[in-house]
Every structure is written in structure tokens, then in C-alpha cells.
Design an enzyme around this catalytic site. Structure first.
Site, PDB file in Angstrom:
ATOM      1  NE  ARG A  36      -5.616   7.055  14.946  1.00  0.00           N
ATOM      2  CZ  ARG A  36      -6.110   5.822  14.970  1.00  0.00           C
ATOM      3  NH1 ARG A  36      -5.861   5.038  16.005  1.00  0.00           N
ATOM      4  NH2 ARG A  36      -6.874   5.369  13.990  1.00  0.00           N
ATOM      5  N   PRO A  37      -3.026  12.143  14.342  1.00  0.00           N
ATOM      6  CG  PRO A  37      -0.964  12.951  15.074  1.00  0.00           C
ATOM      7  CD  PRO A  37      -2.193  12.251  15.555  1.00  0.00           C
ATOM      8  CB  SER A  76      -4.327  -2.961   4.499  1.00  0.00           C
ATOM      9  OG  SER A  76      -4.896  -1.883   5.186  1.00  0.00           O
ATOM     10  CB  ALA A  77      -8.784  -0.174   3.085  1.00  0.00           C
ATOM     11  CB  THR A  78      -3.492   1.108   4.894  1.00  0.00           C
ATOM     12  OG1 THR A  78      -2.744   2.246   5.288  1.00  0.00           O
ATOM     13  CG2 THR A  78      -2.528   0.018   4.475  1.00  0.00           C
ATOM     14  NE  ARG A 109     -10.826   4.976   9.230  1.00  0.00           N
ATOM     15  CZ  ARG A 109     -10.849   6.306   9.250  1.00  0.00           C
ATOM     16  NH1 ARG A 109     -11.905   6.971   8.798  1.00  0.00           N
ATOM     17  NH2 ARG A 109      -9.817   6.980   9.713  1.00  0.00           N
ATOM     18  CG  ASN A 152     -11.516  -0.079   9.352  1.00  0.00           C
ATOM     19  OD1 ASN A 152     -11.423   0.263   8.176  1.00  0.00           O
ATOM     20  ND2 ASN A 152     -10.899   0.582  10.320  1.00  0.00           N
ATOM     21  CE  LYS A 204      -0.120  -5.792   5.336  1.00  0.00           C
ATOM     22  NZ  LYS A 204      -0.019  -7.253   5.367  1.00  0.00           N
ATOM     23  CE1 TYR A 248       0.292  -3.445   8.202  1.00  0.00           C
ATOM     24  CE2 TYR A 248      -1.242  -1.647   7.777  1.00  0.00           C
ATOM     25  CZ  TYR A 248      -0.975  -3.001   7.855  1.00  0.00           C
ATOM     26  OH  TYR A 248      -1.975  -3.910   7.571  1.00  0.00           O
ATOM     27  CG  ASP A 302      10.464 -14.906  11.781  1.00  0.00           C
ATOM     28  OD1 ASP A 302      10.423 -14.455  10.615  1.00  0.00           O
ATOM     29  OD2 ASP A 302      10.382 -14.189  12.795  1.00  0.00           O
ATOM     30  CB  SER A 342       5.982 -11.533  16.841  1.00  0.00           C
ATOM     31  OG  SER A 342       5.171 -11.488  15.680  1.00  0.00           O
TER      32      SER A 342
HETATM   33  P1  NAD Z   1      -2.407 -10.429  14.014  1.00  0.00           P
HETATM   34  O1  NAD Z   1      -1.244  -9.702  14.575  1.00  0.00           O
HETATM   35  O2  NAD Z   1      -3.450 -10.940  14.944  1.00  0.00           O
HETATM   36  O3  NAD Z   1      -1.900 -11.679  13.138  1.00  0.00           O
HETATM   37  C1  NAD Z   1      -0.655 -11.685  12.488  1.00  0.00           C
HETATM   38  C2  NAD Z   1       0.076 -12.941  12.937  1.00  0.00           C
HETATM   39  O4  NAD Z   1       1.319 -13.023  12.251  1.00  0.00           O
HETATM   40  C3  NAD Z   1       0.376 -12.950  14.434  1.00  0.00           C
HETATM   41  O5  NAD Z   1      -0.060 -14.180  14.980  1.00  0.00           O
HETATM   42  C4  NAD Z   1       1.898 -12.819  14.500  1.00  0.00           C
HETATM   43  O6  NAD Z   1       2.451 -13.487  15.623  1.00  0.00           O
HETATM   44  C5  NAD Z   1       2.302 -13.444  13.176  1.00  0.00           C
HETATM   45  N1  NAD Z   1       3.591 -12.993  12.646  1.00  0.00           N
HETATM   46  C6  NAD Z   1       4.035 -11.714  12.513  1.00  0.00           C
HETATM   47  N2  NAD Z   1       5.251 -11.701  11.973  1.00  0.00           N
HETATM   48  C7  NAD Z   1       5.585 -13.001  11.716  1.00  0.00           C
HETATM   49  C8  NAD Z   1       6.722 -13.631  11.171  1.00  0.00           C
HETATM   50  N3  NAD Z   1       7.787 -12.922  10.766  1.00  0.00           N
HETATM   51  N4  NAD Z   1       6.739 -14.967  11.059  1.00  0.00           N
HETATM   52  C9  NAD Z   1       5.681 -15.698  11.479  1.00  0.00           C
HETATM   53  N5  NAD Z   1       4.577 -15.159  12.016  1.00  0.00           N
HETATM   54  C10 NAD Z   1       4.534 -13.825  12.134  1.00  0.00           C
HETATM   55  O7  NAD Z   1      -3.046  -9.507  12.895  1.00  0.00           O
HETATM   56  P2  NAD Z   1      -4.381  -9.682  12.039  1.00  0.00           P
HETATM   57  O8  NAD Z   1      -5.270  -8.559  12.385  1.00  0.00           O
HETATM   58  O9  NAD Z   1      -4.886 -11.060  12.125  1.00  0.00           O
HETATM   59  O10 NAD Z   1      -3.791  -9.358  10.600  1.00  0.00           O
HETATM   60  C11 NAD Z   1      -3.437 -10.374   9.682  1.00  0.00           C
HETATM   61  C12 NAD Z   1      -2.927  -9.717   8.407  1.00  0.00           C
HETATM   62  O11 NAD Z   1      -3.940  -8.883   7.892  1.00  0.00           O
HETATM   63  C13 NAD Z   1      -1.707  -8.829   8.597  1.00  0.00           C
HETATM   64  O12 NAD Z   1      -0.848  -8.996   7.480  1.00  0.00           O
HETATM   65  C14 NAD Z   1      -2.277  -7.429   8.609  1.00  0.00           C
HETATM   66  O13 NAD Z   1      -1.364  -6.471   8.155  1.00  0.00           O
HETATM   67  C15 NAD Z   1      -3.440  -7.582   7.651  1.00  0.00           C
HETATM   68  N6  NAD Z   1      -4.512  -6.596   7.881  1.00  0.00           N
HETATM   69  C16 NAD Z   1      -5.082  -6.485   9.127  1.00  0.00           C
HETATM   70  C17 NAD Z   1      -6.069  -5.526   9.343  1.00  0.00           C
HETATM   71  C18 NAD Z   1      -6.668  -5.338  10.706  1.00  0.00           C
HETATM   72  O14 NAD Z   1      -7.200  -4.252  10.966  1.00  0.00           O
HETATM   73  N7  NAD Z   1      -6.646  -6.315  11.600  1.00  0.00           N
HETATM   74  C19 NAD Z   1      -6.492  -4.705   8.290  1.00  0.00           C
HETATM   75  C20 NAD Z   1      -5.912  -4.864   7.040  1.00  0.00           C
HETATM   76  C21 NAD Z   1      -4.911  -5.819   6.849  1.00  0.00           C
HETATM   77  C1  WQD Z   2     -11.194   3.786  13.206  1.00  0.00           C
HETATM   78  C2  WQD Z   2     -11.823   5.145  13.532  1.00  0.00           C
HETATM   79  C3  WQD Z   2     -10.229   6.748  14.373  1.00  0.00           C
HETATM   80  C4  WQD Z   2      -9.336   4.567  18.069  1.00  0.00           C
HETATM   81  C5  WQD Z   2      -6.193   1.229  11.000  1.00  0.00           C
HETATM   82  C6  WQD Z   2      -4.986   1.200  10.116  1.00  0.00           C
HETATM   83  C7  WQD Z   2      -5.291   0.468   8.851  1.00  0.00           C
HETATM   84  C8  WQD Z   2      -5.937  -0.894   9.093  1.00  0.00           C
HETATM   85  C9  WQD Z   2      -7.017  -0.856  10.123  1.00  0.00           C
HETATM   86  C10 WQD Z   2      -4.363  -2.652   8.842  1.00  0.00           C
HETATM   87  C11 WQD Z   2     -10.966   6.343  13.093  1.00  0.00           C
HETATM   88  C12 WQD Z   2     -11.253   6.411  15.430  1.00  0.00           C
HETATM   89  C13 WQD Z   2      -9.862   4.955  16.855  1.00  0.00           C
HETATM   90  C14 WQD Z   2      -9.643   5.357  19.228  1.00  0.00           C
HETATM   91  C15 WQD Z   2     -10.988   6.805  17.854  1.00  0.00           C
HETATM   92  N1  WQD Z   2      -5.005  -1.862   9.577  1.00  0.00           N
HETATM   93  N2  WQD Z   2     -10.667   6.038  16.737  1.00  0.00           N
HETATM   94  N3  WQD Z   2     -10.456   6.437  19.064  1.00  0.00           N
HETATM   95  O1  WQD Z   2      -7.513   4.106  11.426  1.00  0.00           O
HETATM   96  O2  WQD Z   2      -9.312   3.093   9.948  1.00  0.00           O
HETATM   97  O3  WQD Z   2      -7.239   1.873  10.293  1.00  0.00           O
HETATM   98  O4  WQD Z   2      -6.593  -0.110  11.270  1.00  0.00           O
HETATM   99  O5  WQD Z   2      -4.173  -2.612   7.657  1.00  0.00           O
HETATM  100  O6  WQD Z   2      -4.090   0.357   8.153  1.00  0.00           O
HETATM  101  O7  WQD Z   2      -4.589   2.517   9.821  1.00  0.00           O
HETATM  102  O8  WQD Z   2      -8.839   2.051  12.158  1.00  0.00           O
HETATM  103  O9  WQD Z   2      -9.776   1.279  14.299  1.00  0.00           O
HETATM  104  O10 WQD Z   2      -7.685   2.719  14.328  1.00  0.00           O
HETATM  105  O11 WQD Z   2      -9.866   3.742  13.695  1.00  0.00           O
HETATM  106  O12 WQD Z   2     -11.712   7.793  17.762  1.00  0.00           O
HETATM  107  O13 WQD Z   2      -9.170   5.093  20.341  1.00  0.00           O
HETATM  108  O14 WQD Z   2     -11.924   5.260  14.956  1.00  0.00           O
HETATM  109  O15 WQD Z   2      -9.899   8.105  14.415  1.00  0.00           O
HETATM  110  O16 WQD Z   2     -11.839   7.345  12.683  1.00  0.00           O
HETATM  111  P1  WQD Z   2      -8.237   2.924  10.939  1.00  0.00           P
HETATM  112  P2  WQD Z   2      -8.995   2.390  13.691  1.00  0.00           P
END
Ligand code: NAD
Ligand code: WQD
Length: 338
Positions: A292-293, A125-127, A231, A179, A153, A149, A59, A35
Site C-alpha cells: 500500500r503506498p 499518533s505514532a504517525t 506494528r 495501533n 497531528k 492527516y 462541532d 461525523s
Molecule cells: P473516531 O472517528 O472513532 O472518533 C473521533 C470522534 O470525533 C468521532 O466520534 C467523530 O464523530 C468526532 N469528530 C470528528 N470531527 C469532529 C468535530 N469537528 N467536532 C466534534 N466531533 C468531531 O476515531 P478514534 O479512533 O476514536 O480516534 C480518536 C482520536 O485519536 C483522533 O484524533 C485520531 O486521530 C486519534 N488517533 C487514532 C488512532 C487510531 O488508529 N484509531 C491512532 C492514533 C491517533
Molecule cells: C497495519 C498493517 C498494513 C490493512 C494507520 C495510520 C496511522 C494510525 C493507525 C491514526 C500495515 C497492513 C492493513 C489491510 C494489510 N492512525 N494492512 N491489509 O498503517 O500502521 O496506521 O492507522 O493516527 O496514522 O496510518 O495501520 O491498521 O492500516 O495497517 O495488510 O487491509 O496492516 O500494510 O502493515 P497503520 P493499519
């Protein structure tokens, strides 16, 4: 030979983790519904490692498909990356996020339990720290969520804790990523967002390569040194090795642990732009726009628990992050279709 199942195995973090696991001698099996990814990403992993990663298109919400996978393979542990991750989209389609992330994980755990597979590394996630009051953030900080989202988590953290409490045979590592940025140093795999990137680093890369005119910096009036958001950016190969260490930890230790994976060092948006353009010798035009909100001023980890429990710490610095992100972008301006 026992196999580690990587759900979401074709995604950004999973493909980098697959390399670490293969290099450490693990067998891996990737499962993905594509996806948000393409199978080519895993072909590239095969190119890097000299052997193909077996891949199942499925899936995680499809219980019958998971049944087949667990029946046909000798799976010893699961690293569960599969999930949807776009914050903005989650506010527009909350049910899709709860279904995919929450229901999908529940289905996965049910099948795992049925097959006696009770070692799980989960992508959190740190979220889950919401707008944390104290920096750096420790794992025992209060948790909250500000969007579906993040809620998904947070709910999963509670669900996994309940599951482990109900049956101590479960061994679970909840990894809270800060990040993730950068790419494998080969430039063969990296982050490949669909459409307009939500995250900072892929946006900077696309501006630098000329795909987008300029970066919008979301606010310069935060209570940070230069007013822009701060970050904890972590190189994706460091994040990948954190998964290897977490799996090795679970092989030794029962229980559930929740662990930050970050560097402990924050950088502002302006510092990221400057590092990217100075180190890569490329212009990154930008303009300051409104906040950004939902954004917070700063967010960075206390990564000491990961060192204490896993013997892990981030090794790569900002130079590696921006250099490797740029190499991937330049070599693959159109992602895996390049
Ligand atoms: P990504 O989208 O590249 O990888 C996620 C993968 O899961 C994708 O290949 C997608 O096709 C697959 N997928 C989604 N729903 C599915 C389903 N129902 N069944 C099978 N496959 C499915 O994202 P990523 O950045 O590699 O993130 C991996 C994990 O880490 C996610 O759970 C994400 O929430 C978490 N995470 C990511 C970040 C980030 O900033 N990238 C930060 C914190 C946490
Ligand atoms: C980083 C900084 C923006 C884009 C998000 C999710 C979080 C996690 C990681 C998965 C911020 C600024 C960004 C742009 C900008 N994902 N920015 N212009 O917001 O820390 O986290 O991704 O779990 O849940 O919320 O990461 O990379 O979006 O932003 O100025 O076009 O860059 O305001 O300060 P964020 P980000």
C-alpha cells in the site's frame, strides 16, 4: 463536581476512555458532531457503567456552541479526541483535515483559555514519527509527516507546544498512540468503521464474520521477519487507562509532555491473522497483494517514558486483543445498528 470534557466523545477511543474515567470516579461530558460515530455508542457506555454519559451534539469548530458548553458546565480538563483520521481521505480532502483537526483544535483551545480551563490531553499518533529509522521509537525521535492527516497531528503538536510556552498555566499531555485495536470485554462497544475499513484489525474481523471475502495483505517483501508490515498493536482498554493516568499526572505536574502509548512489541500482519484465527477458531482467508503506498516496514514504541511519568504500561496481550475484537464483531455484525 468538576467535569472532564471528552471531545469526539462518541468515537472508538473516547467511549472506552469514558468507562475508565467513570470507574475512577470522574464526571464526564461527551461532545461530538457524529461525523464518524453514533450516539448509541454512549448509550452502551451507560449500560456498562450503570449511568448515562451526558452528551452534547456540537462541532469543535463552532465557537459559539463551545462557549455555551464551557459556560454551562464546570469543566476542569479536556481530553481532545475529536478529529478526522483516514489517511487516504486526507490526501483527497486536505482542507477538510486542516479545517477539522487544526482549526477545530485552535478554536477549542481559544475557548478553553477564555474559561481558564488549561488542562488538555491530546490524541496524537505514532504517525508523527514518519518512517522512523530506529526501533523502538523514543519520544525524542525526529518527527515528520507523509500525508495531510499526519501533518495535521504534527502541526497540532507544534501549536500546543507554542501555546504552553506562551502561558505556563497550560498543562498538556500529547499522547502518541500506536495501533489501537480490540474492544471492551463486554462486547457492547468497539470499533465501528464506516464503509470499507482502512485498518487491519477491523478488516480481519469483517472477513472472519463473512462480510468480506478475504483480506488483502499489503506486501510480503518488507525487511521484516516474514516480509509483512510490523506494528505495535495496543488494546484499546490499555490505551483508555493511559488517558486516566495522563489526567492524574497533569493534576500534579505543570508543563507539556509528549508520551508514547504502545506496548513496545511489534507483530506482523501474518502473525495478526494467525492469532485471530487460532484463538477465535475462525478462518481468515487472505491473499498477498502489492504494498500500500505510504506504508512503512515497521513501527513500534519504546513505552518506557509512560511508565516513568504516568506509572502506566500496557497490561493486555495479543490474545485479549483478538478475542475482544471478535466478541464485539460477532455480537454487532452491523455495528451499533445491530
Ligand atoms: P473516531 O472517528 O472513532 O472518533 C473521533 C470522534 O470525533 C468521532 O466520534 C467523530 O464523530 C468526532 N469528530 C470528528 N470531527 C469532529 C468535530 N469537528 N467536532 C466534534 N466531533 C468531531 O476515531 P478514534 O479512533 O476514536 O480516534 C480518536 C482520536 O485519536 C483522533 O484524533 C485520531 O486521530 C486519534 N488517533 C487514532 C488512532 C487510531 O488508529 N484509531 C491512532 C492514533 C491517533
Ligand atoms: C497495519 C498493517 C498494513 C490493512 C494507520 C495510520 C496511522 C494510525 C493507525 C491514526 C500495515 C497492513 C492493513 C489491510 C494489510 N492512525 N494492512 N491489509 O498503517 O500502521 O496506521 O492507522 O493516527 O496514522 O496510518 O495501520 O491498521 O492500516 O495497517 O495488510 O487491509 O496492516 O500494510 O502493515 P497503520 P493499519
Amino acid at each position: 463536581m468538576p467535569v472532564i470534557l471528552l471531545t469526539g466523545g462518541a468515537g472508538y477511543i473516547a467511549t472506552h476512555t469514558a468507562i475508565c474515567l467513570l470507574e475512577a470516579g470522574f464526571e464526564v461530558l461527551a461532545l461530538d458532531n457524529f461525523s464518524n460515530s453514533q450516539p448509541q455508542a454512549l448509550e452502551r457506555v451507560g449500560q456498562i457503567c450503570g449511568r448515562q454519559v451526558p452528551l452534547v451534539k456540537a462541532d469543535i469548530r463552532d465557537e459559539a456552541a463551545l462557549e455555551r458548553v464551557f459556560s454551562e458546565h464546570q469543566i476542569s480538563a479536556v481530553v481532545h479526541f475529536a478529529g478526522l483520521k483516514a489517511v487516504g481521505e486526507s490526501t483527497e480532502q486536505p482542507l477538510a483535515y486542516y479545517d477539522n483537526n487544526v482549526a477545530g483544535t485552535v478554536t477549542l483551545c481559544r475557548v478553553m483559555a477564555r474559561h481558564g480551563v488549561k488542562q488538555l490531553v491530546f490524541s496524537s499518533s505514532a504517525t508523527v514519527y514518519g518512517d522512523a529509522r530506529q526501533m523502538p521509537i523514543r519520544e525524542d525521535a525526529p518527527r515528520s509527516a507523509t500525508n495531510p492527516y499526519g501533518q495535521s497531528k504534527l502541526m497540532l503538536e507544534y501549536i500546543l507546544a507554542d501555546l504552553q510556552a506562551s502561558d505556563p498555566a497550560w498543562r498538556i499531555a500529547v499522547l502518541r498512540y500506536f495501533n489501537p485495536v480490540g474492544a471492551h470485554p463486554s462486547g457492547l462497544i468497539g470499533e465501528n468503521p464506516n464503509g470499507v475499513p482502512n485498518n487491519l484489525m477491523p478488516f480481519i474481523s469483517q472477513v472472519a464474520v463473512g462480510k468480506r471475502a478475504q483480506l488483502a495483505v499489503f506486501g510480503d517483501d518488507y525487511a521484516t521477519a516474514d516480509g509483512t508490515g510490523v506494528r505495535d498493536y495496543i488494546h484499546v482498554m490499555d490505551l483508555a487507562s493511559g488517558h486516566l493516568k495522563a489526567l492524574q499526572y497533569l493534576q500534579q505536574q505543570p508543563g507539556l509532555v509528549a508520551v508514547n502509548l504502545g506496548t513496545g512489541r511489534g507483530y506482523s500482519v501474518l502473525e495478526m491473522i494467525k492469532a485471530f484465527s487460532d484463538i477465535n477458531q475462525v478462518a481468515v482467508p487472505y491473499q498477498i497483494v502489492a504494498r500500500r503506498p505510504g506504508d512503512i516496514a515497521e513501527c513500534y514504541a519504546d513505552p518506557s517514558l509512560a511508565l516513568e511519568l504516568f506509572g502506566w504500561k500496557a497490561e493486555r496481550g495479543l490474545e485479549d486483543m483478538v478475542r475482544d475484537a471478535w466478541r464485539w464483531q460477532q455480537q454487532n455484525p452491523d455495528g451499533y445498528c445491530s
